[in-house]
Design a protein around this motif. Structure first.
Motif, PDB file in Angstrom:
ATOM      1  N   GLN A 125      -8.025 -14.273 -49.184  1.00  0.00           N
ATOM      2  CA  GLN A 125      -8.029 -15.546 -48.296  1.00  0.00           C
ATOM      3  C   GLN A 125      -6.802 -15.506 -47.159  1.00  0.00           C
ATOM      4  OE1 GLN A 125      -7.917 -19.320 -50.177  1.00  0.00           O
ATOM      5  NE2 GLN A 125      -8.427 -20.518 -48.216  1.00  0.00           N
ATOM      6  N   CYS A 126      -5.746 -14.710 -47.898  1.00  0.00           N
ATOM      7  CA  CYS A 126      -4.687 -14.527 -47.004  1.00  0.00           C
ATOM      8  C   CYS A 126      -4.918 -13.591 -45.596  1.00  0.00           C
ATOM      9  CB  CYS A 126      -3.312 -14.142 -47.793  1.00  0.00           C
ATOM     10  SG  CYS A 126      -3.519 -12.386 -48.415  1.00  0.00           S
ATOM     11  N   GLU A 127      -6.048 -13.023 -45.707  1.00  0.00           N
ATOM     12  CA  GLU A 127      -6.294 -11.918 -44.697  1.00  0.00           C
ATOM     13  C   GLU A 127      -7.020 -12.444 -43.419  1.00  0.00           C
ATOM     14  OE1 GLU A 127      -7.215  -7.932 -46.914  1.00  0.00           O
ATOM     15  OE2 GLU A 127      -8.897  -9.469 -47.238  1.00  0.00           O
ATOM     16  N   PHE A 128      -7.206 -13.801 -43.381  1.00  0.00           N
ATOM     17  CA  PHE A 128      -8.091 -14.598 -42.351  1.00  0.00           C
ATOM     18  C   PHE A 128      -7.232 -15.706 -41.976  1.00  0.00           C
ATOM     19  CE2 PHE A 128     -10.813 -12.057 -45.160  1.00  0.00           C
ATOM     20  CZ  PHE A 128     -11.347 -11.094 -44.229  1.00  0.00           C
ATOM     21  N   ARG A 129      -7.686 -16.006 -40.644  1.00  0.00           N
ATOM     22  CA  ARG A 129      -6.930 -17.370 -40.136  1.00  0.00           C
ATOM     23  C   ARG A 129      -8.331 -18.026 -39.717  1.00  0.00           C
ATOM     24  NH1 ARG A 129      -2.541 -18.224 -35.368  1.00  0.00           N
ATOM     25  NH2 ARG A 129      -4.175 -18.599 -33.861  1.00  0.00           N
ATOM     26  N   GLY A 130      -9.462 -17.748 -39.558  1.00  0.00           N
ATOM     27  CA  GLY A 130     -10.574 -18.360 -39.459  1.00  0.00           C
ATOM     28  C   GLY A 130     -11.191 -18.545 -37.898  1.00  0.00           C
ATOM     29  N   ASP A 131     -10.448 -18.446 -36.910  1.00  0.00           N
ATOM     30  CA  ASP A 131     -10.775 -18.466 -35.602  1.00  0.00           C
ATOM     31  C   ASP A 131     -10.516 -17.422 -34.792  1.00  0.00           C
ATOM     32  OD1 ASP A 131      -7.934 -17.896 -35.706  1.00  0.00           O
ATOM     33  OD2 ASP A 131      -7.332 -19.526 -34.311  1.00  0.00           O
ATOM     34  N   GLU A 132     -10.830 -15.944 -35.663  1.00  0.00           N
ATOM     35  CA  GLU A 132     -10.761 -14.675 -35.077  1.00  0.00           C
ATOM     36  C   GLU A 132     -11.797 -14.551 -33.895  1.00  0.00           C
ATOM     37  OE1 GLU A 132      -8.950 -14.222 -38.950  1.00  0.00           O
ATOM     38  OE2 GLU A 132     -10.756 -15.132 -38.246  1.00  0.00           O
ATOM     39  N   THR A 133     -11.421 -14.050 -32.651  1.00  0.00           N
ATOM     40  CA  THR A 133     -12.242 -13.795 -31.686  1.00  0.00           C
ATOM     41  C   THR A 133     -13.064 -12.559 -31.993  1.00  0.00           C
ATOM     42  OG1 THR A 133     -10.845 -12.288 -30.596  1.00  0.00           O
ATOM     43  CG2 THR A 133     -10.622 -14.378 -29.904  1.00  0.00           C
ATOM     44  N   PHE A 134     -14.148 -12.225 -31.129  1.00  0.00           N
ATOM     45  CA  PHE A 134     -14.839 -11.045 -31.511  1.00  0.00           C
ATOM     46  C   PHE A 134     -14.153  -9.822 -31.454  1.00  0.00           C
ATOM     47  CE2 PHE A 134     -17.277  -7.525 -29.424  1.00  0.00           C
ATOM     48  CZ  PHE A 134     -18.366  -7.315 -30.725  1.00  0.00           C
ATOM     49  N   GLU A 135     -13.413  -9.460 -30.515  1.00  0.00           N
ATOM     50  CA  GLU A 135     -12.471  -8.488 -30.326  1.00  0.00           C
ATOM     51  C   GLU A 135     -11.331  -8.331 -31.649  1.00  0.00           C
ATOM     52  OE1 GLU A 135     -12.978 -10.611 -28.068  1.00  0.00           O
ATOM     53  OE2 GLU A 135     -14.166  -9.393 -26.473  1.00  0.00           O
ATOM     54  N   GLU A 136     -10.822  -9.320 -31.988  1.00  0.00           N
ATOM     55  CA  GLU A 136      -9.980  -9.462 -33.249  1.00  0.00           C
ATOM     56  C   GLU A 136     -10.675  -9.069 -34.506  1.00  0.00           C
ATOM     57  OE1 GLU A 136      -6.848 -12.831 -31.548  1.00  0.00           O
ATOM     58  OE2 GLU A 136      -8.342 -13.324 -32.860  1.00  0.00           O
ATOM     59  N   ALA A 137     -11.890  -9.678 -34.580  1.00  0.00           N
ATOM     60  CA  ALA A 137     -12.671  -9.395 -35.659  1.00  0.00           C
ATOM     61  C   ALA A 137     -13.177  -7.938 -35.817  1.00  0.00           C
ATOM     62  CB  ALA A 137     -14.197 -10.410 -35.864  1.00  0.00           C
ATOM     63  N   VAL A 138     -13.666  -7.323 -34.730  1.00  0.00           N
ATOM     64  CA  VAL A 138     -13.825  -5.790 -34.723  1.00  0.00           C
ATOM     65  C   VAL A 138     -12.653  -5.153 -35.072  1.00  0.00           C
ATOM     66  CG1 VAL A 138     -14.249  -3.917 -33.050  1.00  0.00           C
ATOM     67  CG2 VAL A 138     -15.550  -6.176 -33.177  1.00  0.00           C
ATOM     68  N   LEU A 139     -11.453  -5.404 -34.495  1.00  0.00           N
ATOM     69  CA  LEU A 139     -10.125  -4.825 -35.054  1.00  0.00           C
ATOM     70  C   LEU A 139      -9.876  -4.889 -36.363  1.00  0.00           C
ATOM     71  CD1 LEU A 139      -7.312  -3.044 -34.295  1.00  0.00           C
ATOM     72  CD2 LEU A 139      -6.784  -5.541 -33.901  1.00  0.00           C
ATOM     73  N   ARG A 140     -10.122  -5.999 -37.020  1.00  0.00           N
ATOM     74  CA  ARG A 140      -9.602  -6.450 -38.400  1.00  0.00           C
ATOM     75  C   ARG A 140     -10.770  -5.569 -39.303  1.00  0.00           C
ATOM     76  NH1 ARG A 140      -5.261  -7.701 -40.329  1.00  0.00           N
ATOM     77  NH2 ARG A 140      -6.140  -9.315 -41.813  1.00  0.00           N
ATOM     78  N   PHE A 141     -11.710  -5.807 -38.848  1.00  0.00           N
ATOM     79  CA  PHE A 141     -12.993  -5.399 -39.849  1.00  0.00           C
ATOM     80  C   PHE A 141     -12.971  -3.719 -40.020  1.00  0.00           C
ATOM     81  CE2 PHE A 141     -17.540  -3.921 -40.719  1.00  0.00           C
ATOM     82  CZ  PHE A 141     -17.727  -4.362 -41.991  1.00  0.00           C
ATOM     83  N   LYS A 142     -13.100  -2.865 -38.578  1.00  0.00           N
ATOM     84  CA  LYS A 142     -13.296  -1.707 -38.483  1.00  0.00           C
ATOM     85  C   LYS A 142     -11.902  -0.713 -38.728  1.00  0.00           C
ATOM     86  CE  LYS A 142     -17.518  -1.799 -36.241  1.00  0.00           C
ATOM     87  NZ  LYS A 142     -18.241  -1.304 -34.935  1.00  0.00           N
ATOM     88  N   ARG A 143     -11.004  -1.174 -38.608  1.00  0.00           N
ATOM     89  CA  ARG A 143      -9.360  -0.632 -38.610  1.00  0.00           C
ATOM     90  C   ARG A 143      -8.582  -0.909 -39.583  1.00  0.00           C
ATOM     91  NH1 ARG A 143      -7.896   0.329 -32.293  1.00  0.00           N
ATOM     92  NH2 ARG A 143      -6.412   1.762 -33.465  1.00  0.00           N
ATOM     93  N   MET A 144      -8.606  -2.253 -40.038  1.00  0.00           N
ATOM     94  CA  MET A 144      -7.445  -2.619 -40.674  1.00  0.00           C
ATOM     95  C   MET A 144      -7.871  -2.884 -42.104  1.00  0.00           C
ATOM     96  SD  MET A 144      -5.164  -4.971 -38.161  1.00  0.00           S
ATOM     97  CE  MET A 144      -3.711  -4.908 -39.041  1.00  0.00           C
ATOM     98  N   LEU A 145      -8.955  -3.740 -42.357  1.00  0.00           N
ATOM     99  CA  LEU A 145      -9.123  -4.314 -43.715  1.00  0.00           C
ATOM    100  C   LEU A 145      -9.677  -3.206 -44.448  1.00  0.00           C
ATOM    101  CD1 LEU A 145     -10.761  -7.750 -42.590  1.00  0.00           C
ATOM    102  CD2 LEU A 145      -8.575  -7.445 -43.518  1.00  0.00           C
ATOM    103  N   ARG A 146     -10.368  -2.091 -44.258  1.00  0.00           N
ATOM    104  CA  ARG A 146     -10.850  -1.273 -45.210  1.00  0.00           C
ATOM    105  C   ARG A 146     -12.060  -1.957 -46.239  1.00  0.00           C
ATOM    106  NH1 ARG A 146      -6.974   2.040 -48.248  1.00  0.00           N
ATOM    107  NH2 ARG A 146      -6.116   0.281 -48.859  1.00  0.00           N
ATOM    108  N   PRO A 147     -13.098  -2.594 -45.726  1.00  0.00           N
ATOM    109  CA  PRO A 147     -13.805  -3.378 -46.550  1.00  0.00           C
ATOM    110  C   PRO A 147     -14.709  -2.607 -47.588  1.00  0.00           C
ATOM    111  CG  PRO A 147     -14.593  -3.276 -44.245  1.00  0.00           C
ATOM    112  CD  PRO A 147     -13.351  -2.669 -44.191  1.00  0.00           C
ATOM    113  N   THR A 148     -14.828  -1.284 -47.322  1.00  0.00           N
ATOM    114  CA  THR A 148     -15.761  -0.454 -48.136  1.00  0.00           C
ATOM    115  C   THR A 148     -15.023   0.046 -49.314  1.00  0.00           C
ATOM    116  OG1 THR A 148     -15.056   1.397 -46.993  1.00  0.00           O
ATOM    117  CG2 THR A 148     -17.195   0.349 -46.349  1.00  0.00           C
TER     118      THR A 148
END
Length: 240
Positions: A125-148
């Protein structure tokens, strides 16, 4: 869009064991892709694993996402997170979903399928603020969070700016940008002995800390006997 028909056309696809209306496939040796269709057949939830695939965790994430229809619909936020998840010895406390435009899992192969799939993954839960813009979401998902990566540690929501007059390092402008807590810790260590320098950062709640060195440590203008520790950093970022 017939999701079941589209998935049936994927090479070497097979049923996901132990989960109805769900399938898996492996496009290359390091990856396993798993997808569960919603009960009405109009949406689906997909979790991708790299190198390490845990059948039980995958089923739990897909079942949780389907139960809560996580990220479903064209009006969903770029990133959606829901706490209340747990599985085995993993520390994950949430499941997150990235919207079709953010994940692009099926771009170039099946655009219609892509538009009805949430990319879901175990999260903190500490990884998200909940109001991420599209650009912020792409950055977080594809370059930072390592969701796989199911063995990953938390990547806290963290925005920072800094200036170090001794090293010459610093951020550009007055805005705080996304970074990792490893970068924050490194710059905090480098503050000692660098008079006039600062590190300023905020967490998911928008709470802000300004750390300086002026012959002693200052945090938001208050003198401290010792410098900020990793435990303190992770605590104020909400990950401890």
């Amino acid at each position: 869009m017939n999701i079941e028909e589209a998935v049936a056309g994927i090479e070497a696809v097979q049923d996901e064991p132990g989960l109805p209306m769900a399938w898996r496939w492996s496009p290359m040796p390091r990856f396993v892709f798993s997808l569960a269709m919603d009960h009405d057949g109009h949406w689906a939830y997909q979790m991708n694993s790299l190198d390490v695939h845990d059948d039980g965790l995958t089923r739990a994430v897909l079942a949780f996402a389907r139960q809560h229809q996580l990220g479903r619909g064209r009006d969903a936020r770029p990133l959606t997170v829901l706490p209340g998840f747990s599985y085995g010895a993993y520390r994950f406390d949430s499941v997150a979903a990235a919207s079709p435009a953010v994940h692009g899992f099926h771009h170039g192969r099946n655009e219609a399928l892509n538009e009805v799939v949430s990319a879901v993954f175990p999260a903190f839960q500490c990884e998200f603020r909940g109001d991420e813009t599209f650009e912020e979401a792409v950055l977080r998902f594809k370059r930072m969070l390592r969701p796989t990566v199911v063995s990953r540690l938390p990547v806290p929501y963290l925005r920072m700016r800094y200036e170090n007059r001794r090293t010459g390092g610093g951020s550009i402008g007055t805005s705080r940008g996304f970074t990792t807590h490893e970068v924050l810790l490194r710059e905090l260590v480098l503050l000692e002995g660098a008079a006039g320098s600062f590190v300023e950062f905020e967490n998911l709640h928008g709470e802000m800390w300004r750390v300086q060195w002026d012959g002693s440590w200052l945090v938001n203008g208050q003198a401290q006997d010792v410098g900020p520790s990793e435990e303190w950093v992770m605590t104020v970022l909400g990950c401890l």
